[in-house]
Design an enzyme around this catalytic site. Structure first.
Site, short mmCIF file in Angstrom:
data_model
loop_
_atom_site.label_atom_id
_atom_site.label_comp_id
_atom_site.label_asym_id
_atom_site.label_seq_id
_atom_site.Cartn_x
_atom_site.Cartn_y
_atom_site.Cartn_z
N ILE A 254 0.87 -1.19 0.00
CA ILE A 254 0.00 0.00 0.00
C ILE A 254 0.91 1.24 0.00
CG2 ILE A 254 -1.76 1.29 1.27
CD1 ILE A 254 -2.52 -1.31 2.70
N LYS B 56 4.95 0.79 13.26
CA LYS B 56 4.33 1.44 12.10
C LYS B 56 3.63 2.73 12.50
CE LYS B 56 3.97 -3.01 9.74
NZ LYS B 56 3.19 -4.23 9.58
N GLU C 270 6.15 -12.15 11.64
CA GLU C 270 7.56 -11.77 11.78
C GLU C 270 8.34 -12.99 12.24
OE1 GLU C 270 8.88 -8.32 11.50
OE2 GLU C 270 7.04 -8.34 10.36
N1 HSE Z 1 4.50 -9.32 10.21
C1 HSE Z 1 4.03 -8.16 9.52
C2 HSE Z 1 2.52 -8.26 9.44
C3 HSE Z 1 4.63 -8.09 8.14
O1 HSE Z 1 1.98 -9.31 9.79
O2 HSE Z 1 1.88 -7.30 9.07
C4 HSE Z 1 4.76 -6.71 7.60
O3 HSE Z 1 5.27 -5.79 8.52
#
Ligand code: HSE
Length: 447
Positions: A139, A208, A193
């Site tokens: 995105i 984020k 992750e």
């Molecule tokens: N582990 C992260 C998620 C991947 O599940 O969104 C992208 O940051």
């Protein structure tokens, strides 16, 4: 003769996303080159393991286990950092910038923790770091906030920012799976992750939020300023009850709100109305809502995790960098605006107001409800609805059993109340001898 300039790329970290980057470079090279009028060459791949090199594609890059080989090669223009985490990623990125190279990274953890150091370095070295894949994978939210919405004062950003937890919550909501089973599935699908606790505990989403808040505010919103609560303690019972009886869907939300120099930045599970567009964002999909003072409401939706979607963002970054390198403008102006001396003042969660979902587990005897409602009343928390009978209708039979030894459930939905007041009431209620376990407390966010 007008020879085309070549942009040399060194890739550090050849895991899932790195291999996706090579697939796109192989598949779309003529298209990519036509977009910037030069030649693109993958000249190095660096990884701890050599086995995956078999998948390094048509470029025939040199292979190394030492990142220094890539960063010290004067012919490399762009270093792509895809190893993730804090170290050695920080050292690699700073060394690359100090060597006058430009960087593309997907590393939100690095940016959340070292935003100031990274952007101070780019200011001094006149190099660029692009990081589109750090939030929402494919995105294009970073470019959109940074460029497309540059005219706006951003007032709010809400997001479903973690694909793994959204996948888990979708399976709990739609199929009644318990948390542990849903997590195993998400891991099998390859969204999680390396350390899934980063997803489950809300750390990945908090990284984020820190990146988006820093970008939108032009200041550094430190990871420690982001309130963080994950989904590890969620019970499928509450997820199903909230959906079927109350009309709410459970989501892990990232919330950023700016008011003058005051900011809310948080990640936590929340109940949202099932008619809200976020309620139909399922599985590994992410969504980000942005409110700009001129543009108004904008929503982004797409796959937030997975090999090719993250690689899409990384290759776009390489392309934007290549364009500037070829035209000789790279680093002439900084990519993001950053005012190191300014900080946002954090508004604590305790002061924010919403309706609350509370599920108590209590003894089944006279007077219990009045004790609980009495304490809520003392703290100024007004009750909207109480649910105590979970009979044997069709829905109730779908609810998983709550162990008899842990008491009987009582669900209370409050009117709007200050978070801190509800917490103070719960501290007192959870000490009552008739209350068997820590009360489940979820915010109801109207968004
Ligand atoms: N582990 C992260 C998620 C991947 O599940 O969104 C992208 O940051």
């Amino acid at each position: 003769m007008n020879e085309k300039k070549t942009v040399n790329v060194g890739l550090i970290g050849f895991g899932t996303v790195g291999q996706g980057v090579v697939k796109i470079l192989d598949r779309n090279l003529p298209l990519l080159e036509s977009k910037f009028g030069g030649q693109l060459r993958l000249t190095w791949v660096c990884d701890k393991y050599s086995a995956p090199l078999r998948r390094a594609g048509v470029h025939r890059p040199r292979f190394t286990r030492r990142w220094e080989d890539v960063v010290r090669d004067p012919s490399v223009d762009v270093v792509v950092e895809l190893i993730g985490g804090y170290e050695p990623a920080r050292t690699i990125v700073l060394s690359a910038l100090r060597s006058g190279k430009h960087v593309a990274t997907a590393n939100k953890a690095l940016l959340a923790k070292y935003w100031s150091e990274v952007f101070e370095t780019t200011r001094k070295t006149k190099s660029l770091i692009y990081f589109e894949a750090s939030v929402g994978a494919g995105i294009p939210i970073i470019q959109s906030i940074n460029e497309g919405l540059a005219a706006n004062r951003i007032q709010a950003i809400y997001g479903i920012l973690n694909g793994t937890t959204n996948y888990i919550l979708t399976r709990m909501t739609q199929d009644g799976l318990d948390f542990a089973k849903a997590l195993k599935e998400a891991q099998r699908e390859g969204f999680a992750e390396a350390d899934p606790s980063f997803d489950i505990e809300g750390t990945d989403a908090a990284h984020k939020v820190s990146v988006l808040a820093s970008l939108a505010s032009g200041t550094w919103v430190h990871l420690d300023d982001v309130h963080r609560q994950g989904i590890g303690n969620l019970d499928v019972w509450d997820v199903l009850f909230a959906q079927e009886r109350l009309g709410y869907v459970t989501k892990l939300l990232g919330i950023i709100r700016f008011q003058d120099r005051l900011m809310e930045a948080r990640v936590h599970p929340a109940l949202i109305p099932s008619a809200h567009p976020f309620a139909s964002v399922n599985r590994e999909y992410n969504a980000v809502y942005v409110y700009g003072d001129a543009a108004g409401d904008i929503m982004f939706y797409g796959k937030g995790a997975g090999q090719m979607t993250a690689a899409s963002a990384v290759v776009s970054d390489i392309l934007f960098l290549a364009r500037q390198i070829v035209s000789g403008t790279a680093g002439k102006i900084p990519y993001v605006s950053f005012h190191p001396s300014q900080r946002m003042k954090i508004s604590p969660l305790s002061r924010s107001v919403c309706r609350h979902y509370l599920r108590f587990m209590t003894d089944d005897k006279p007077g219990v409800l009045s004790k609980i409602t009495g304490i809520l009343g003392q703290k100024g928390v007004s009750i909207e609805a109480v649910y105590q009978s979970f009979g044997s209708d069709r829905f109730s039979s779908r609810l998983p059993a709550l162990s008899g030894r842990s008491g009987v459930p009582i669900v209370i939905v409050t009117h709007k109340a200050m978070h801190g007041a509800v917490q103070r009431a719960l501290e007192k209620i959870d000490r009552l001898p008739v209350v068997r376990r820590k009360t489940i407390h979820l915010r109801i966010e109207e968004l």
